[in-house]
Design a protein around this motif. Sequence first.
Motif, PDB file in Angstrom:
ATOM      1  N   UNK A  47       0.676  -1.382   0.347  1.00  0.00           N
ATOM      2  CA  UNK A  47       0.025   0.266  -0.024  1.00  0.00           C
ATOM      3  C   UNK A  47       0.864   1.491   0.110  1.00  0.00           C
ATOM      4  N   UNK A  48       0.395   2.403  -0.732  1.00  0.00           N
ATOM      5  CA  UNK A  48       1.322   3.450  -0.444  1.00  0.00           C
ATOM      6  C   UNK A  48       1.777   3.764   0.899  1.00  0.00           C
ATOM      7  N   UNK A  49       2.408   4.064   1.258  1.00  0.00           N
ATOM      8  CA  UNK A  49       3.076   4.659   2.709  1.00  0.00           C
ATOM      9  C   UNK A  49       2.834   6.038   2.288  1.00  0.00           C
ATOM     10  N   UNK A  50       3.074   6.441   4.115  1.00  0.00           N
ATOM     11  CA  UNK A  50       3.075   8.369   4.493  1.00  0.00           C
ATOM     12  C   UNK A  50       3.829   8.549   3.960  1.00  0.00           C
ATOM     13  N   UNK A  51       3.804  10.105   2.949  1.00  0.00           N
ATOM     14  CA  UNK A  51       5.374  10.820   2.907  1.00  0.00           C
ATOM     15  C   UNK A  51       5.235  11.471   4.393  1.00  0.00           C
ATOM     16  N   UNK A  52       5.902  11.506   5.017  1.00  0.00           N
ATOM     17  CA  UNK A  52       6.841  12.295   5.469  1.00  0.00           C
ATOM     18  C   UNK A  52       8.115  12.640   5.583  1.00  0.00           C
ATOM     19  N   UNK A  53       8.417  13.062   6.594  1.00  0.00           N
ATOM     20  CA  UNK A  53      10.131  13.478   6.309  1.00  0.00           C
ATOM     21  C   UNK A  53      10.912  12.720   7.953  1.00  0.00           C
ATOM     22  N   UNK A  54      11.773  12.651   7.505  1.00  0.00           N
ATOM     23  CA  UNK A  54      12.201  11.893   9.391  1.00  0.00           C
ATOM     24  C   UNK A  54      13.259  13.239   9.888  1.00  0.00           C
TER      25      UNK A  54
END
Length: 362
Positions: A50-57
């Motif tokens: 499934x598409x992963x949530x786009x986020x910044x580390x």
Amino acid sequence: MMGGWARGLVVSILLTGCVADASVNHRQVYAPAPRQAPAAVPAAAPVAPRPLRHATAPAELVSSINALGRSFNGVAGISVRRVDADWEVAYNGSRLMPQQSVSKLWVAMTLLDAVDRGKLTMQDAVTIGQNDLTLFHQPLAAMLKNGSYTTNLADLYTRAMQQSDNTANDAVLRRVGGPEAVRGFLARRFIPNIRFGPGERLLQSRAAGLVWDQKMSIGRNFYTARANLPRSVREKALDDYLANPPDGAAASAITLALAKLKRGEMLSPASTRYLLSTMEGAKTGPQRIKGGVPAGWAYAHKTGTGQDLAPRSTGYNDVGIMTAPDGTSYAVAVMIASTTVSIPERWALMQGVSRAVAASHR
């Protein structure tokens, strides 16, 4: 100075292929997905990606992991990957590090994949004989009465994953089809940069500078043979092993596989739950990454410990999945390829990683 408990731990893991605990319960029961014809059709397929949530580390986590890696006196790789997002924080994450008993994780997955596909069941009987014994940590050897011991795959799997029993793991490896079956499973799941070696006997004997003889599986014969080698032979063998480990894996690849496992993309839902539950029950390495996991968090993991040639230690590892009380999970891997520092200093690195993950999450 280390106290009596720490000194005892050093003795217990010195020159072994894995850390273990004799109190593990081997009566775990697993009901696999029902068989389905034809056998090539999965009985219960993994979940489609499934598409992963786009986020910044988180910046503080990046800073903490880099500081931990840079300050450690040794060759180490670190990776932290949030399971439901598309970021990873890594230090030396692409370098192949000796896995040692971390590789038992891939054997377990290959076994459960075979169960999912109706090829095996966890109740399938297996008889262990003298010629099946390996070396280092193998509590299973004590179970042989009159030269053999009959059990089932569920028992062997649990011993391998929770006690890190080398003989149990090699028996499972043979049943699933050997190293090529494990490599094939990882390839089908698109996991790069994880090598799988030839099994405990050949892997450990070559790293020590020896040619395997089955007599080495008895008592302390392996230790004696290794001790009789010139130091120059042992040093060259260990240097060659570290330079090109046949069981090498990148920390980033391991967390990729662990994140996919947690998301249900490696195994069926039933097998995923079973494996994670087994890993949560592991008693090995309580002061490694687990030692820094806060109360209220869960940690499912597999450790690995390689051979020592004083003052150098190799393959001191812990990999697993940390899950916060709110359900957020992080795949974590700390791989120490080679170091001369004390065990408590290695623990400090590993616990520093888990504490940094928890602090960043808060």
